[in-house]
Design a protein around this motif. Structure first.
Motif, mmCIF file in Angstrom:
data_model
loop_
_atom_site.group_PDB
_atom_site.id
_atom_site.type_symbol
_atom_site.label_atom_id
_atom_site.label_comp_id
_atom_site.label_asym_id
_atom_site.label_seq_id
_atom_site.Cartn_x
_atom_site.Cartn_y
_atom_site.Cartn_z
ATOM 1 N N PRO A 201 0.819 -1.214 0.000
ATOM 2 C CA PRO A 201 0.000 0.000 0.000
ATOM 3 C C PRO A 201 0.847 1.257 0.000
ATOM 4 N N ALA A 202 0.431 2.259 -0.777
ATOM 5 C CA ALA A 202 1.224 3.480 -0.946
ATOM 6 C C ALA A 202 1.449 4.192 0.383
ATOM 7 N N ARG A 203 0.440 4.187 1.255
ATOM 8 C CA ARG A 203 0.568 4.891 2.534
ATOM 9 C C ARG A 203 1.696 4.281 3.361
ATOM 10 N N SER A 204 1.732 2.955 3.423
ATOM 11 C CA SER A 204 2.761 2.266 4.198
ATOM 12 C C SER A 204 4.143 2.580 3.652
ATOM 13 N N ARG A 205 4.303 2.532 2.352
ATOM 14 C CA ARG A 205 5.608 2.810 1.755
ATOM 15 C C ARG A 205 6.071 4.222 2.064
ATOM 16 N N ARG A 206 5.164 5.186 1.969
ATOM 17 C CA ARG A 206 5.549 6.588 2.183
ATOM 18 C C ARG A 206 6.041 6.819 3.609
ATOM 19 N N ILE A 207 5.332 6.238 4.577
ATOM 20 C CA ILE A 207 5.729 6.424 5.981
ATOM 21 C C ILE A 207 7.080 5.757 6.251
ATOM 22 N N VAL A 208 7.238 4.542 5.747
ATOM 23 C CA VAL A 208 8.504 3.829 5.939
ATOM 24 C C VAL A 208 9.655 4.603 5.303
ATOM 25 N N LEU A 209 9.437 5.086 4.090
ATOM 26 C CA LEU A 209 10.472 5.874 3.412
ATOM 27 C C LEU A 209 10.810 7.130 4.189
ATOM 28 N N LEU A 210 9.802 7.789 4.741
ATOM 29 C CA LEU A 210 10.034 9.013 5.503
ATOM 30 C C LEU A 210 10.872 8.732 6.751
ATOM 31 N N VAL A 211 10.543 7.652 7.460
ATOM 32 C CA VAL A 211 11.303 7.292 8.656
ATOM 33 C C VAL A 211 12.751 6.936 8.295
ATOM 34 N N LEU A 212 12.913 6.121 7.255
ATOM 35 C CA LEU A 212 14.254 5.713 6.838
ATOM 36 C C LEU A 212 15.080 6.904 6.367
ATOM 37 N N ALA A 213 14.442 7.836 5.664
ATOM 38 C CA ALA A 213 15.160 9.035 5.207
ATOM 39 C C ALA A 213 15.618 9.867 6.396
ATOM 40 N N GLY A 214 14.770 9.953 7.431
ATOM 41 C CA GLY A 214 15.156 10.687 8.633
ATOM 42 C C GLY A 214 16.329 10.043 9.341
ATOM 43 N N VAL A 215 16.293 8.729 9.445
ATOM 44 C CA VAL A 215 17.404 8.005 10.075
ATOM 45 C C VAL A 215 18.679 8.173 9.258
ATOM 46 N N ALA A 216 18.561 8.090 7.916
ATOM 47 C CA ALA A 216 19.728 8.249 7.047
ATOM 48 C C ALA A 216 20.332 9.639 7.190
ATOM 49 N N ALA A 217 19.473 10.666 7.265
ATOM 50 C CA ALA A 217 19.967 12.038 7.429
ATOM 51 C C ALA A 217 20.679 12.201 8.770
ATOM 52 N N SER A 218 20.121 11.594 9.818
ATOM 53 C CA SER A 218 20.748 11.663 11.146
ATOM 54 C C SER A 218 22.107 10.967 11.147
ATOM 55 N N CYS A 219 22.170 9.801 10.503
ATOM 56 C CA CYS A 219 23.445 9.076 10.414
ATOM 57 C C CYS A 219 24.482 9.873 9.639
ATOM 58 N N GLY A 220 24.041 10.497 8.533
ATOM 59 C CA GLY A 220 24.960 11.313 7.747
ATOM 60 C C GLY A 220 25.509 12.477 8.545
ATOM 61 N N LEU A 221 24.646 13.128 9.322
ATOM 62 C CA LEU A 221 25.084 14.258 10.155
ATOM 63 C C LEU A 221 26.062 13.783 11.226
ATOM 64 N N LEU A 222 25.752 12.645 11.857
ATOM 65 C CA LEU A 222 26.632 12.113 12.896
ATOM 66 C C LEU A 222 28.002 11.758 12.337
ATOM 67 N N LEU A 223 28.022 11.125 11.167
ATOM 68 C CA LEU A 223 29.297 10.758 10.551
ATOM 69 C C LEU A 223 30.103 11.991 10.178
ATOM 70 N N SER A 224 29.437 13.040 9.718
ATOM 71 C CA SER A 224 30.123 14.283 9.368
ATOM 72 C C SER A 224 30.766 14.919 10.593
ATOM 73 N N ILE A 225 30.042 14.898 11.707
ATOM 74 C CA ILE A 225 30.581 15.465 12.949
ATOM 75 C C ILE A 225 31.779 14.663 13.428
ATOM 76 N N LEU A 226 31.642 13.315 13.397
ATOM 77 C CA LEU A 226 32.743 12.450 13.833
ATOM 78 C C LEU A 226 33.978 12.649 12.961
ATOM 79 N N ALA A 227 33.761 12.765 11.643
ATOM 80 C CA ALA A 227 34.888 12.967 10.729
ATOM 81 C C ALA A 227 35.563 14.297 10.988
ATOM 82 N N ALA A 228 34.779 15.326 11.342
ATOM 83 C CA ALA A 228 35.349 16.641 11.622
ATOM 84 C C ALA A 228 36.132 16.649 12.930
ATOM 85 N N LEU A 229 35.656 15.881 13.910
ATOM 86 C CA LEU A 229 36.304 15.875 15.225
ATOM 87 C C LEU A 229 37.503 14.942 15.292
#
Length: 569
Positions: A201-229
């Motif tokens: 169902p389209a609704r399920s996919r959209r929510i899952v994608l939104l959550v995964l995108a948020g987690v991916a963005a958080s991981c990317g930010l964390l890795l950037s901070i770690l690489a800088a430090l």
């Protein structure tokens, strides 16, 4: 014929145990395994807090460290049990892949009943997985894969049932996978790909994608901070050893992609030390990259699983650019990609057979392939039975890799083949271009001269590598003392012998200054006593008694010798 899923799972577990049973006798590989056993045994003094404290290296893998820590607590780092763990992790991964395939089959309406069993069976016996399963240090990949597959199963359950509650354990398992090995980070893009292409169902996919995108963005930010430090984690530091600039790096990565794609389909020759790949592999890599976008447009099962396989190859491509591992290319990096490749092949075969109404052919074909692949995997497992067989095989396939010659030389020395061992280590010294093992090669070459009784040769080799005693590390100074001991025993002239003894005392004094180990003071006293210099011997023995820990054996010996010398005054 129908077979319940639980029986199919038992068959898969039995296949893994049968194929990898010889690995139980594989012993300890001389690459990394001794370091692991020494680091986590009872004498190492590691605590649980130490496992989770960052070490300042490229890697932060507390869960793999925890597994070795438990090995010590449960069975004292016994190699047979550690190999059994690897085999059981592989069996678990095979079963998880079977469960994933069942969900995939339902979503893509694959009617071939044996598709899950066929895909998981191919993964269970794929020869490319011999290295990570048979090598104790290779456990990182099977253990990380267990978390990735479990997370993927939870994600697919969420997509299939439209119940978002399954996302919570999926994300938790993903974090545990990352804490085991960095390659687990690729779960996020693969999960987003599956969510985008999943027939749900389209609704399920959209929510899952939104959550995964948020987690991916958080991981990317964390890795950037770690690489800088942390300079250790920076990209520039990782690629610091790359020669030739961006174009050369691109060529290396592309050739590595072509090489790994070929290895997934045709894994031979299997090799523990792959130090270079041919530029000809650029061709399949470029073709693959050109076809993938058109392939993905169809959103077919084979296209999605093929893309997932390529995503999990990305960390291996990064490793090919720098000297962060024993070899820049390795078969163990294909453990996770091979799972998706096997599912993709079985899935595409199922679709093609369905069109011709020949679904029943899938299982016999998979069994035939599995028998051939399994027999080859068993043969490779026997190669891993001992270091001598493994590194003879490795040197034969990578004759220009100095580190492999070093390992073969050490294996030959342990078998008592001093001449051949020395020749191999000399070859390693000639071929080696890695600073990390340069000192180890020199130590072994000096040690083999001592084992051969060539004390003068050992002494000359020492001074060919060091202009003065101060430049040498403690391990070389200790071998120099052994060489001088041998020369002193052979010296017929008293004056020559006395000169050697004076040199030995100077070496022991320097060893004491470098290590602060009072045992070297005790040894200096013994040599001074051999020279007949009572006053000097007494001075060294006094200092040794004063500084030595009370429970050391040589403290009591130094005390007795000092008393005898004092009585004789």
């Amino acid at each position: 014929m129908k077979l319940k899923p639980c029986y199919q799972i038992l068959i898969l577990a039995a296949i893994v145990l049968c194929v990898y049973y010889p690995a139980l006798s594989a012993g300890v590989c001389s690459v990394d395994d001794p370091r692991i056993i020494a680091a986590y045994n009872a004498g190492a003094g590691k605590t649980l807090m130490d496992l989770f404290r960052p070490s300042g290296t490229y890697y932060y893998r507390p869960l793999i460290e925890l597994s070795y820590y438990l090995d010590n607590l449960l069975w004292s780092m016994h190699p047979r049990f550690m190999h059994l763990e690897n085999i059981l992790f592989h069996a678990l991964n095979t079963m998880l892949l079977f469960l994933i395939a069942r969900q995939v089959a339902a979503a893509w309406s694959i009617k071939a009943p044996w598709f899950p069993l066929a895909g998981a069976m191919l993964f269970a016996v794929h020869p490319i997985n011999t290295e990570p399963v048979t090598w104790i240090a290779g456990r990182t990949d099977p253990l990380a894969a267990a978390f990735v597959f479990a997370a993927l199963w939870c994600l697919l359950r969420s997509l299939s049932t439209d119940r978002l509650l399954y996302l919570c354990p999926a994300l938790l398992l993903f974090v545990l996978g990352v804490l085991t090995k960095e390659v687990a980070i690729c779960f996020l893009p693969v999960a987003m790909l599956l969510a985008a292409c999943w027939p749900a169902p389209a609704r399920s996919r959209r929510i899952v994608l939104l959550v995964l995108a948020g987690v991916a963005a958080s991981c990317g930010l964390l890795l950037s901070i770690l690489a800088a430090l942390s300079p250790t984690l920076s990209v520039s530091n990782l690629l610091g050893n790359q020669v030739g600039g961006p174009l050369a790096a691109l060529r290396t990565v592309t050739a590595a992609l072509g090489f790994y794609l070929k290895k997934l389909v045709v894994p031979f020759p299997l090799n523990f030390a792959i130090d270079a790949v041919s530029a000809l592999y650029l061709v399949p890599a470029i073709l693959f990259l050109l076809l993938v976008p058109f392939w993905l447009k169809k959103r077919s099962l084979a296209a999605v699983l093929g893309a997932a396989c390529a995503i999990f190859l990305l960390p291996a491509l990064v490793v090919s650019l720098g000297h962060v591992a024993w070899t820049p290319f390795a078969e163990r990096y294909l453990y996770l990609p091979s799972a998706f490749m096997c599912l993709g092949v079985a899935g595409q075969a199922s679709v093609l057979l369905e069109r011709g109404n020949r679904q029943r052919w899938l299982l016999p074909a998979a069994v035939a392939i599995a028998v051939i692949a399994g027999s080859l995997t068993v043969q490779r497992t026997f190669v891993w039975q001992n270091n001598l067989a493994l590194f003879r095989d490795t040197v034969g396939k990578s004759p220009g890799f100095g580190a492999a010659h070093l390992e073969l030389g050490v294996a030959l020395l342990l078998k008592g083949e001093l001449r051949h061992g020395r020749e191999e280590i000399e070859t390693a010294e000639r071929l080696n271009d890695r600073p990390s093992i340069r000192s180890l090669i020199k130590q072994n070459l000096m040690a083999v001269r001592l084992d051969e009784g060539d004390y003068q040769g050992a002494r000359e080799y020492f001074f060919r590598n060091f202009d003065s005693l101060d430049q040498a590390g403690p391990e070389f100074l200790q071998m120099l003392v052994k060489a001088d001991e041998g020369l002193a025993r052979q010296a017929a002239d008293a004056a020559v012998r006395d000169g050697i003894y004076r040199g030995m005392i100077g070496t022991y004094r320097l060893l004491y200054l470098k290590t602060r180990d009072p045992f070297n003071l005790y040894q200096s006293g013994k040599v001074a006593q051999e020279r007949g210099d009572r006053a000097e011997a007494m001075a060294y023995f006094r200092q040794a008694v004063r500084e030595a820990p009370a429970d050391t054996h040589y403290r009591a010996a130094a005390t007795k010798m000092l008393q005898r010398l004092e009585v004789g005054q």
